[in-house]
Design a protein around this motif. Structure first.
Motif, mmCIF file in Angstrom:
data_model
loop_
_atom_site.group_PDB
_atom_site.id
_atom_site.type_symbol
_atom_site.label_atom_id
_atom_site.label_comp_id
_atom_site.label_asym_id
_atom_site.label_seq_id
_atom_site.Cartn_x
_atom_site.Cartn_y
_atom_site.Cartn_z
ATOM 1 N N ARG A 1 0.819 -1.209 0.000
ATOM 2 C CA ARG A 1 0.000 0.000 0.000
ATOM 3 C C ARG A 1 0.852 1.258 0.000
ATOM 4 O O ARG A 1 0.638 2.177 -0.794
ATOM 5 C CB ARG A 1 -0.923 -0.009 1.218
ATOM 6 N N SER A 2 1.813 1.325 0.867
ATOM 7 C CA SER A 2 2.636 2.536 0.941
ATOM 8 C C SER A 2 3.495 2.694 -0.306
ATOM 9 O O SER A 2 3.653 3.805 -0.833
ATOM 10 C CB SER A 2 3.515 2.485 2.195
ATOM 11 N N ALA B 1 0.969 3.817 -3.092
ATOM 12 C CA ALA B 1 0.199 5.051 -2.923
ATOM 13 C C ALA B 1 1.067 6.294 -2.800
ATOM 14 O O ALA B 1 0.640 7.388 -3.183
ATOM 15 C CB ALA B 1 -0.700 4.933 -1.690
ATOM 16 N N VAL C 1 0.165 9.985 -4.322
ATOM 17 C CA VAL C 1 -0.223 11.062 -3.413
ATOM 18 C C VAL C 1 0.616 12.303 -3.685
ATOM 19 O O VAL C 1 0.108 13.439 -3.696
ATOM 20 C CB VAL C 1 -0.099 10.590 -1.960
ATOM 21 N N ARG D 1 -10.144 -2.965 1.815
ATOM 22 C CA ARG D 1 -9.363 -1.782 2.158
ATOM 23 C C ARG D 1 -8.463 -1.367 1.002
ATOM 24 O O ARG D 1 -8.297 -0.159 0.740
ATOM 25 C CB ARG D 1 -8.541 -2.052 3.411
ATOM 26 N N ASP D 2 -7.905 -2.327 0.293
ATOM 27 C CA ASP D 2 -7.067 -1.987 -0.861
ATOM 28 C C ASP D 2 -7.907 -1.372 -1.984
ATOM 29 O O ASP D 2 -7.472 -0.416 -2.641
ATOM 30 C CB ASP D 2 -6.351 -3.241 -1.369
ATOM 31 N N ARG D 3 -9.084 -1.913 -2.205
ATOM 32 C CA ARG D 3 -9.947 -1.330 -3.239
ATOM 33 C C ARG D 3 -10.347 0.102 -2.895
ATOM 34 O O ARG D 3 -10.397 0.973 -3.762
ATOM 35 C CB ARG D 3 -11.183 -2.205 -3.429
ATOM 36 N N THR D 4 -10.632 0.344 -1.623
ATOM 37 C CA THR D 4 -10.978 1.703 -1.213
ATOM 38 C C THR D 4 -9.801 2.652 -1.409
ATOM 39 O O THR D 4 -9.963 3.796 -1.857
ATOM 40 C CB THR D 4 -11.417 1.696 0.250
ATOM 41 N N LEU D 5 -8.596 2.195 -1.104
ATOM 42 C CA LEU D 5 -7.398 3.020 -1.291
ATOM 43 C C LEU D 5 -7.202 3.355 -2.760
ATOM 44 O O LEU D 5 -6.939 4.516 -3.123
ATOM 45 C CB LEU D 5 -6.175 2.286 -0.744
ATOM 46 N N VAL D 6 -7.331 2.350 -3.632
ATOM 47 C CA VAL D 6 -7.123 2.572 -5.063
ATOM 48 C C VAL D 6 -8.153 3.556 -5.602
ATOM 49 O O VAL D 6 -7.821 4.491 -6.349
ATOM 50 C CB VAL D 6 -7.184 1.232 -5.819
ATOM 51 N N SER E 1 -9.888 5.872 -4.001
ATOM 52 C CA SER E 1 -9.741 7.225 -3.471
ATOM 53 C C SER E 1 -8.557 7.949 -4.095
ATOM 54 O O SER E 1 -8.667 9.126 -4.493
ATOM 55 C CB SER E 1 -9.595 7.170 -1.949
ATOM 56 N N VAL E 2 -7.417 7.275 -4.225
ATOM 57 C CA VAL E 2 -6.220 7.923 -4.771
ATOM 58 C C VAL E 2 -6.405 8.237 -6.260
ATOM 59 O O VAL E 2 -6.174 9.361 -6.717
ATOM 60 C CB VAL E 2 -4.981 7.043 -4.541
#
Length: 599
Positions: A334-335, A338, A342, A409-414, A416-417
């Motif tokens: 993730r880090s 992302a 970001v 959680r990974d899908r939400t991160l992708v 949103s970014v």
């Protein structure tokens, strides 16, 4: 069982079920049927002949029995009763090596062999060839649409004979392709016509293949070219097979067709010589074919027949480009995934903040600080912002390839970014279009400027489609992007870019009294209605180049666009009054850079 394996002469037999082990000794190896040969175990490959003769040592059966001492009876029974996997014996030394087969991806996408061609399919293909030879040699116009209709019928008959069903997206691609072929009938400009014809060919190929993935859309849009060689061969095989079966049916059809053609020629010539009005009507409806055009007409006949047969062959058995496997990239943490995105979002946000400050604070302060003129500031930023939009699409594609795929959680991160990046990119698209508007106000509208502005606007539509796919799912995204490109080309042709360029510059002339008459000499007949509203001598000097091209010849109805017809009517009602001295002063015959030649 011997320690040195002998060269087997017959295929090994399957070992039988092992007997229960005793308590004093290790479990014995599974017994085999009585035979003079030793059966290799399923865990070992067959011994080579050279190894059997030169390499002493334990046999494969003995090697397979070694770990059996540590197995339970259930494990030994399960292993012994499993299906044996036999490897083919290697070829003897000196045998010719077999050629390698086709690659796996080609085997996956290759369809089943199609059935032979039907008479209806061949008749439609022959009609396409005849119309191509008679109409396409005169020029563009409605003839492309006329020629495309029997070609589409040939593909439809071939698909029905192959048992293919008509699907909704097939209708969408086919209707879009026919609509794009109407652009040459409406507009006289060559560049929108080229885009429309190319896009219609791509949509027709998609209609024949029926693809839905990214690989299928990209390759399938050009897939019809793969049948240019196989189409005639497929038609020849089908016709030869049908001729052998129904030899007596072809002769009456050929005789009937020849008699009908002879009657039409003879009586048509008699009626044309008897009445001048009928001769004019017949001359306007039929093409003027001469002996000198024989090679050119023959080439167009072959081209039409080849294209129609390729379309029919593709419809009968299309390549399955959707089966091409595109492996996803390795999912990143993730880090790691992302953090670069970001940082990119923060950079976009900073740029947009500066744009808002310029918008509300005025351009005078910015121009004084940068030392640029009003037009230079607008021109300098547009091309950079256009490239930034293109690169964002590449960044999104690579980010989705390496995105983390662990769970919700990974899908939400992708989402949103990448969603934030898409929203910021839309603001950049708006800023680029605003800069182009400022530049047009300063220098006027040209073909290049209207083209790149249309591309930037379509890229914004693609960004919106990507955002919708992130919410609703990406199953329809490849086809939606292809459909949006076709709609953009259709709208571009219907808007009439040359007419739009003329309208904008005529309106600017009435406001600023600035006009580059030299630039209008290369425009098409679509610009005549707008340029006709200019006062003299600007009107005649602006239209002199277009009028010269329209007087070059009398085109038949099937090779004339609606834009050219309207232009000839306007010039016939209000003939030009050209004064070379005044036109030279206005720049019509000049050779230097004009007012609109900035880029």
């Amino acid at each position: 069982m011997s320690d040195t394996p002998s060269t087997p002469s017959v295929p090994p037999s399957r070992p039988s079920e092992p007997s229960p082990p005793s308590t004093q000794s290790a479990p014995s190896e599974p017994s085999s049927p009585p035979s003079t040969q030793s059966a290799p175990s399923e865990t070992s490959a067959p011994p080579r002949q050279s190894e059997a003769a030169d390499s002493p040592g334990p046999s494969p059966q003995a090697a397979a029995a070694a770990p059996a001492a540590t197995m339970s009876y259930r494990e030994q029974h399960s292993r012994a009763t499993q299906p044996q996997r036999y490897q083919p014996w290697p070829p003897p030394p000196g045998a010719p090596r077999q050629p390698p087969g086709p690659p796996k991806w080609l085997t996956d996408v290759r369809p089943e062999p199609p059935a032979g061609i039907r008479p209806a399919t061949f008749g439609a293909a022959l009609a396409t060839a005849l119309l191509s030879a008679l109409l396409l040699g005169e020029g563009l116009g409605p003839n492309l649409l006329v020629v495309a209709v029997p070609a589409a019928l040939a593909a439809y008959f071939a698909a029905r004979a192959a048992g293919r069903r008509l699907r909704p997206w097939t209708l969408v691609w086919a209707a879009g392709g026919l609509a794009l072929l109407a652009i040459p009938a409406l507009r006289d400009a060559g560049w929108p016509t080229f885009l429309a014809v190319s896009s219609a060919l791509a949509l027709g190929s998609l209609a024949l293949h029926g693809n839905r993935t990214w690989a299928g859309i990209l390759v399938g849009s050009l897939g019809i070219f793969g049948s240019l060689g196989s189409g005639p061969a497929w038609a020849w095989r089908g016709l030869r097979e049908r001729a052998e079966v129904s030899r007596g049916r072809w002769a009456p059809m050929v005789r009937t067709t020849l008699v009908a053609v002879v009657l039409l020629i003879v009586f048509g010539a008699l009626f044309a010589s008897a009445d001048a009005a009928f001769a004019d009507l017949l001359g306007g409806l039929t093409p003027d074919v001469s002996v000198a055009d024989g090679p050119w007409r023959t080439f167009l006949f072959a081209l039409g027949l080849l294209g129609a047969l390729a379309a029919a062959r593709t419809a009968a058995a299309p390549m399955r480009w959707d089966r091409l496997e595109i492996r996803p990239g390795r999912a990143r943490g993730r880090s790691e995934w992302a953090l670069p995105l970001v940082v990119l979002n923060l950079l976009f946000a900073a740029f947009i903040a500066v744009q808002l400050a310029v918008l509300f604070g005025g351009y005078d302060k910015v121009l004084s600080a940068t030392g640029l003129t009003y037009a230079q500031y607008a021109r300098q930023g547009f091309w950079q912002l256009l490239w930034a939009t293109l690169l964002v699409l590449l960044v999104i594609a690579l980010a989705l390839r390496w995105a983390p795929r662990g769970g919700a959680r990974d899908r939400t991160l992708v989402r949103s970014v990448l969603g934030t990046l898409c929203v910021l990119t839309l603001v950049v698209v708006a800023s680029a279009l605003r800069r182009m508007d400022l530049y047009v106000d300063a220098y006027g509208l040209t073909r290049l400027r209207v083209s790149v502005a249309a591309v930037e606007l379509w890229l914004g539509v693609v960004i919106v489609l990507i955002m919708a796919a992130g919410v609703l799912g990406s199953r329809l995204l490849p086809r939606a992007v292809a459909a949006s490109a076709a709609v953009a080309v259709l709208a571009f042709g219907l808007v009439s870019p040359d007419g739009l360029v003329a309208e904008q510059n005529v309106a600017r002339f009435h406001d600023t009294r600035k006009l580059d008459v030299h630039y209008f000499q290369d425009l098409s007949a679509d610009a005549v209605p707008a340029l006709d509203t200019l006062p003299e001598p600007q009107r005649s000097c602006a239209l002199v180049g277009i009028a010269g091209r329209l007087d070059g010849g009398d085109e038949p109805w099937y090779a004339t666009s609606l834009g050219a017809v309207r232009a000839r009517e306007i010039l016939a009602e209000r003939p030009l009054d050209v004064d070379e001295a005044q036109c030279r002063e206005l720049g019509t015959y000049g050779t230097g850079r004009g007012l609109y030649d900035e880029y």
